[in-house]
Design a protein around this motif. Structure first.
Motif, PDB file in Angstrom:
ATOM      1  N   ALA A 156     -21.819  92.434 -14.823  1.00  0.00           N
ATOM      2  CA  ALA A 156     -21.009  92.031 -15.971  1.00  0.00           C
ATOM      3  C   ALA A 156     -20.142  90.827 -15.644  1.00  0.00           C
ATOM      4  O   ALA A 156     -19.904  89.963 -16.488  1.00  0.00           O
ATOM      5  CB  ALA A 156     -20.140  93.202 -16.433  1.00  0.00           C
ATOM      6  N   ALA A 157     -19.663  90.755 -14.410  1.00  0.00           N
ATOM      7  CA  ALA A 157     -18.791  89.653 -14.013  1.00  0.00           C
ATOM      8  C   ALA A 157     -19.567  88.369 -13.748  1.00  0.00           C
ATOM      9  O   ALA A 157     -19.093  87.268 -14.053  1.00  0.00           O
ATOM     10  CB  ALA A 157     -18.003  90.042 -12.765  1.00  0.00           C
ATOM     11  N   LYS A 158     -20.785  88.483 -13.203  1.00  0.00           N
ATOM     12  CA  LYS A 158     -21.506  87.295 -12.751  1.00  0.00           C
ATOM     13  C   LYS A 158     -22.820  87.030 -13.483  1.00  0.00           C
ATOM     14  O   LYS A 158     -23.344  85.914 -13.430  1.00  0.00           O
ATOM     15  CB  LYS A 158     -21.805  87.406 -11.246  1.00  0.00           C
ATOM     16  N   LEU A 207     -21.672  92.570 -19.978  1.00  0.00           N
ATOM     17  CA  LEU A 207     -23.025  92.525 -19.449  1.00  0.00           C
ATOM     18  C   LEU A 207     -24.017  92.053 -20.498  1.00  0.00           C
ATOM     19  O   LEU A 207     -24.939  91.293 -20.192  1.00  0.00           O
ATOM     20  CB  LEU A 207     -23.409  93.909 -18.929  1.00  0.00           C
ATOM     21  N   PHE A 208     -23.840  92.457 -21.743  1.00  0.00           N
ATOM     22  CA  PHE A 208     -24.776  92.050 -22.784  1.00  0.00           C
ATOM     23  C   PHE A 208     -24.634  90.570 -23.124  1.00  0.00           C
ATOM     24  O   PHE A 208     -25.632  89.890 -23.379  1.00  0.00           O
ATOM     25  CB  PHE A 208     -24.578  92.908 -24.040  1.00  0.00           C
ATOM     26  N   ILE A 209     -23.401  90.070 -23.123  1.00  0.00           N
ATOM     27  CA  ILE A 209     -23.199  88.648 -23.387  1.00  0.00           C
ATOM     28  C   ILE A 209     -23.826  87.820 -22.281  1.00  0.00           C
ATOM     29  O   ILE A 209     -24.541  86.837 -22.530  1.00  0.00           O
ATOM     30  CB  ILE A 209     -21.694  88.320 -23.514  1.00  0.00           C
ATOM     31  N   HIS A 210     -23.579  88.202 -21.029  1.00  0.00           N
ATOM     32  CA  HIS A 210     -24.179  87.493 -19.902  1.00  0.00           C
ATOM     33  C   HIS A 210     -25.701  87.498 -20.000  1.00  0.00           C
ATOM     34  O   HIS A 210     -26.357  86.486 -19.757  1.00  0.00           O
ATOM     35  CB  HIS A 210     -23.761  88.143 -18.575  1.00  0.00           C
ATOM     36  N   THR A 211     -26.250  88.633 -20.362  1.00  0.00           N
ATOM     37  CA  THR A 211     -27.699  88.754 -20.436  1.00  0.00           C
ATOM     38  C   THR A 211     -28.260  87.901 -21.570  1.00  0.00           C
ATOM     39  O   THR A 211     -29.249  87.183 -21.402  1.00  0.00           O
ATOM     40  CB  THR A 211     -28.105  90.224 -20.647  1.00  0.00           C
TER      41      THR A 211
END
Length: 204
Positions: free
Chosen positions: A31-33, A115-119
């Motif tokens: 989620a962070a990276k 996590l969803f935004i990063h993905t």
């Protein structure tokens, strides 16, 4: 015999850690990276589990990531969303989901990633399988909001002319938009204000 003993010892070491705790740590790191920027070495260091242990329990990095997506979805308030399926679901139940979301984003000094935004921004455009996973998840969230809004409409809490399906999509976009705004430094008061304005636009 010696080879067999070596395999058994490695299997024992694989089971010597708590998979649930390791998965939770992986969720926070991803989620962070994001997926692409998180290396196996970082996962090893963060979880305290050997590379062999992670592979033996979760499979590849990709499989670990997919498990992390599932865990993250559950942590977003699965039970709260399922509450919207109840016949007496109200606008207050929807408000509570957003309140919990803001609380999760602002509960510590360190701004949390989503996590969803990063993905969606980093991996999904190049990955058809995960793109489909994210699409289906977003559609499920929008459908639950739609059902909750229909119940709220029957209770006279939202406008009778409201298109519940479109409003459900709006609430879904706001749900994940809050994560972006929180990440860029918007205050809790600002996020609460966005939620209040959005919900007020739906009220009867």
């Amino acid at each position: 015999m010696r080879f067999r003993m070596s395999i058994l010892l490695k299997m024992a070491r694989t089971r010597s850690f708590d998979p649930s705790a390791a998965l939770e740590t992986a969720v926070h790191l991803f989620a962070a990276k994001g997926y692409s920027q998180t290396s196996m070495e970082e996962l090893v260091q963060a979880t305290g589990v050997s590379r062999y242990g992670l592979y033996g329990t979760f499979g590849s990095k990709r499989e670990l990531f997919e498990r992390a997506l599932d865990r993250y979805a559950d942590a977003m308030g699965k039970q709260s969303f399922l509450r919207l399926l109840e016949p007496d679901a109200s606008l207050e139940h929807i408000r509570r989901i957003f309140r919990d979301r803001v609380e999760d984003l602002c509960c510590s000094e360190e701004r949390k990633g989503c996590l969803f935004i990063h993905t969606a921004m980093g991996l999904a455009p190049q990955d058809e399988d995960l793109h489909e996973v994210l699409q289906k998840f977003m559609q499920r969230i929008a459908k639950l909001f739609t059902i909750g809004l229909e119940s709220a409409k029957a209770r006279g809490e939202v406008r009778r002319d409201l298109d519940s399906e479109q409003a459900g999509q709006l609430l879904t976009s706001q749900m994940f938009g809050l994560a972006v705004l929180g990440r860029t430094g918007f205050s809790r008061e600002a996020l609460d204000g966005i939620v209040d304005t959005t919900l007020a636009s739906l009220e009867a």
